[in-house]
Design a protein around this motif. Structure first.
Motif, PDB file in Angstrom:
ATOM      1  N   LEU A 309       0.824  -1.204   0.000  1.00 30.39           N
ATOM      2  CA  LEU A 309       0.000   0.000   0.000  1.00 30.39           C
ATOM      3  C   LEU A 309       0.858   1.255   0.000  1.00 30.39           C
ATOM      4  O   LEU A 309       0.623   2.196  -0.771  1.00 30.39           O
ATOM      5  N   ILE A 310       1.874   1.260   0.846  1.00 24.98           N
ATOM      6  CA  ILE A 310       2.776   2.419   0.907  1.00 24.98           C
ATOM      7  C   ILE A 310       3.485   2.607  -0.433  1.00 24.98           C
ATOM      8  O   ILE A 310       3.608   3.730  -0.947  1.00 24.98           O
ATOM      9  N   SER A 311       3.930   1.505  -1.026  1.00 20.21           N
ATOM     10  CA  SER A 311       4.615   1.590  -2.326  1.00 20.21           C
ATOM     11  C   SER A 311       3.683   2.122  -3.405  1.00 20.21           C
ATOM     12  O   SER A 311       4.084   2.946  -4.232  1.00 20.21           O
ATOM     13  N   GLY A 312       2.415   1.642  -3.407  1.00 24.68           N
ATOM     14  CA  GLY A 312       1.462   2.103  -4.403  1.00 24.68           C
ATOM     15  C   GLY A 312       1.190   3.594  -4.298  1.00 24.68           C
ATOM     16  O   GLY A 312       1.169   4.315  -5.307  1.00 24.68           O
ATOM     17  N   ALA A 320       8.400   7.216  -9.354  1.00 28.24           N
ATOM     18  CA  ALA A 320       9.799   6.761  -9.290  1.00 28.24           C
ATOM     19  C   ALA A 320       9.843   5.232  -9.285  1.00 28.24           C
ATOM     20  O   ALA A 320      10.217   4.598  -8.297  1.00 28.24           O
ATOM     21  N   TYR A 321       9.488   4.628 -10.411  1.00 30.47           N
ATOM     22  CA  TYR A 321       9.355   3.173 -10.475  1.00 30.47           C
ATOM     23  C   TYR A 321      10.692   2.463 -10.285  1.00 30.47           C
ATOM     24  O   TYR A 321      10.793   1.512  -9.509  1.00 30.47           O
ATOM     25  N   LYS A 322      11.712   2.874 -11.003  1.00 30.69           N
ATOM     26  CA  LYS A 322      13.009   2.196 -10.946  1.00 30.69           C
ATOM     27  C   LYS A 322      13.615   2.286  -9.546  1.00 30.69           C
ATOM     28  O   LYS A 322      14.039   1.275  -8.965  1.00 30.69           O
ATOM     29  N   GLN A 323      13.642   3.482  -8.988  1.00 32.66           N
ATOM     30  CA  GLN A 323      14.268   3.668  -7.684  1.00 32.66           C
ATOM     31  C   GLN A 323      13.529   2.892  -6.597  1.00 32.66           C
ATOM     32  O   GLN A 323      14.156   2.246  -5.744  1.00 32.66           O
ATOM     33  N   TYR A 329      13.659  -4.254  -3.525  1.00 32.59           N
ATOM     34  CA  TYR A 329      14.339  -5.520  -3.822  1.00 32.59           C
ATOM     35  C   TYR A 329      15.549  -5.710  -2.913  1.00 32.59           C
ATOM     36  O   TYR A 329      15.773  -6.801  -2.354  1.00 32.59           O
ATOM     37  N   THR A 330      16.314  -4.655  -2.745  1.00 27.54           N
ATOM     38  CA  THR A 330      17.499  -4.730  -1.876  1.00 27.54           C
ATOM     39  C   THR A 330      17.105  -5.055  -0.440  1.00 27.54           C
ATOM     40  O   THR A 330      17.743  -5.896   0.219  1.00 27.54           O
ATOM     41  N   MET A 331      16.046  -4.418   0.040  1.00 26.57           N
ATOM     42  CA  MET A 331      15.609  -4.671   1.411  1.00 26.57           C
ATOM     43  C   MET A 331      14.993  -6.069   1.561  1.00 26.57           C
ATOM     44  O   MET A 331      15.027  -6.650   2.650  1.00 26.57           O
ATOM     45  N   SER A 332      14.442  -6.628   0.465  1.00 27.34           N
ATOM     46  CA  SER A 332      13.981  -8.017   0.509  1.00 27.34           C
ATOM     47  C   SER A 332      15.153  -8.954   0.772  1.00 27.34           C
ATOM     48  O   SER A 332      15.043  -9.916   1.557  1.00 27.34           O
ATOM     49  N   PHE A 433      20.129  -2.855 -13.454  1.00 28.23           N
ATOM     50  CA  PHE A 433      20.395  -2.623 -14.874  1.00 28.23           C
ATOM     51  C   PHE A 433      19.126  -2.315 -15.681  1.00 28.23           C
ATOM     52  O   PHE A 433      19.210  -2.074 -16.888  1.00 28.23           O
ATOM     53  N   ILE A 434      17.956  -2.320 -15.042  1.00 29.99           N
ATOM     54  CA  ILE A 434      16.719  -1.988 -15.753  1.00 29.99           C
ATOM     55  C   ILE A 434      16.630  -0.474 -15.918  1.00 29.99           C
ATOM     56  O   ILE A 434      16.785   0.284 -14.962  1.00 29.99           O
ATOM     57  N   LYS A 435      16.381  -0.028 -17.147  1.00 29.30           N
ATOM     58  CA  LYS A 435      16.243   1.407 -17.412  1.00 29.30           C
ATOM     59  C   LYS A 435      14.798   1.845 -17.186  1.00 29.30           C
ATOM     60  O   LYS A 435      13.857   1.122 -17.524  1.00 29.30           O
TER      61      LYS A 435
END
Length: 464
Positions: A309-312, A320-323, A329-332, A433-435
């Motif tokens: 919910l917070i992410s949405g 800011a989709y990429k960031q 992902y890193t925190m996962s 590496f995703i743009k």
């Protein structure tokens, strides 16, 4: 002098011009929001909840069903993995939302009723049949969140709506962790055990049937008017221009989407394996704690729902989709490492804490992947991109569940969880590496700027 008197000052004219531009632009593309949109997304979320509950209801009390049916733990694991296996060859385009909703909710109810015929220890094949029917329903469910969000919601609401649609699935898993250990206690008497299982199966079938009836009454194909300019452009295209296979081929040539497809599969596959094997892992270190094993699963899912919910909301405001995806992902990965090294410490409260941290990011990542894919692949159908993400998740989910299960049996839970950590690390590197090629956002901006520029040119002249 006469001309100077009728000219409006620059500061007063521009706000008026911009207001006129917005008013005319909205009516030029007939963009309007339907009040039914919230009923549609909540109803979808509800029958998705019921289907997800049926996915995990066996795994959350794995040891109980092993004893009742007299089969191996691996056989019970396959009841969960059947959902993953069925999805892969049966992926098809999510085009007619109402037809897909009817099919998904109907199969979900049918599978629940079939399971009621498996209340004897020798009837394990019947429960397998019921679970396979429910897994067919999932084929009509998993690709829907981003499609419903895009067809029914504005560009400012789309990420939040997608999160709500995904919520149902996650909440269903949460209920699947919480309810079965309470309704089906680990008793020795087989007849009493069958009675408790029948209560769970009857309740599920009743809820699934009621939801199917509501889908028939409430669910519509699309709103009367497109909710966003991007959706208006898609709806204006002739139907014959769309080719499902051509769409898939275009997606598979999109390098950024391919990277996202693999990384989404790695993350979600880890989540599937963790959910399926959670009961086995917790019972190994904390014997007799079936109820708390379910509560740990509940903690993972509920914290993940908060994260989603917070992410949405964050994405709707910042785009800011990429960031956001990279940070989550890193925190996962960090959460998985922490959970791995605290599971065996002997303190359940520590496991609850680290599992909650893991769930907040790992489960919270799921709607992020759908929305990031919709941005990277516009104007392709959101159902197609979501479907390919889910195929990737199912493939990795089966591989991780089998691999981690075998490693746990041979080397223990820490070695099994380190397997997942290694793949999450790989996924984090690939995500970097995703743009951020945000095509849907660009389409909305281009459409608005094109109309605004032409109107400004004609409206600003009398003011200056």
């Amino acid at each position: 002098m006469g001309n100077k008197n009728i000219m409006a000052p620059k500061g007063e004219c521009l706000p008026l011009v911009l207001a006129v531009v917005r008013w005319i632009t909205q009516r030029t593309v007939s963009v309007r929001l339907s009040r039914r949109r919230w009923a549609v997304v909540l109803l979808f979320s509800s029958y998705s909840l019921c289907n997800a509950f049926q996915w995990i209801q066996y795994g959350s009390i794995n040891n109980v069903f092993v004893r009742f049916y007299g089969v191996s733990a691996f056989a019970i694991d396959w009841l969960s993995m059947s959902y993953m296996l069925t999805y892969i060859p049966l992926l098809f385009p999510v085009r007619g939302l109402r037809l897909i909703a009817l099919a998904g909710s109907a199969l979900n109810a049918l599978g629940a009723w079939v399971k009621l015929g498996s209340l004897k220890p020798h009837l394990f094949p019947i429960t397998v049949l019921g679970q396979v029917i429910c897994s067919l329903a999932q084929v009509f469910i998993l690709g829907m969140p981003s499609r419903i969000a895009s067809v029914w919601f504005s560009s400012r609401e789309v990420s939040t709506a997608c999160s709500i649609a995904v919520f149902g699935n996650q909440l269903g898993i949460a209920v699947g962790f919480l309810v079965p250990p309470v309704l089906v206690p680990n008793v020795d008497d087989v007849e009493k055990l069958a009675y408790h299982i029948s209560i769970m199966f009857f309740m599920t079938a009743g809820v699934a049937t009621a939801l199917f009836i509501l889908v028939v009454i409430v669910f519509k194909e699309k709103p009367p008017h497109p909710p966003s300019r991007a959706q208006a452009l898609i709806q204006s295209r002739p139907t014959e221009e769309y080719s499902y296979m051509q769409s898939i081929l275009r997606l598979l040539r999109n390098a950024n989407f391919l990277l996202l497809m693999v990384t989404y599969g790695l993350n979600t596959g880890c989540f599937y394996a963790l959910s399926t094997l959670l009961n086995r892992m917790v019972i190994r270190h904390y014997p007799g704690e079936e109820v708390n094993a379910g509560r740990i699963g509940l903690t993972i899912i509920l914290s993940g729902m908060v994260g989603a919910l917070i992410s949405g909301i964050w994405l709707d405001r910042t785009k800011a989709y990429k960031q956001t995806t990279l940070v989550v992902y890193t925190m996962s990965l960090v959460g998985m490492i922490t959970y791995t090294f605290t599971l065996s410490l002997g303190h359940l409260w520590v496991v609850f804490l680290t599992a909650g941290m893991l769930g907040f990011f790992m489960t919270g990542y799921l709607p992020l992947g759908f929305e990031f894919a919709a941005e990277l692949t516009y104007p392709e159908s959101e159902g197609t991109s979501s479907g390919l993400l889910n195929v990737s998740a199912q493939i990795f989910g089966i591989a991780f569940t089998i691999g981690q299960g075998q490693i746990i049996d041979c080397f223990g839970t820490k070695a099994g969880n380190l397997l997942l950590c290694s793949f999450l690390f790989l996924g984090t590197i690939m995500t970097a590496f995703i743009k951020a090629d945000l095509r849907r956002q660009q389409a909305n901006l281009d459409n608005e700027q094109t109309v605004s520029k032409s109107l400004l040119q004609s409206l600003l002249c009398p003011c200056y």
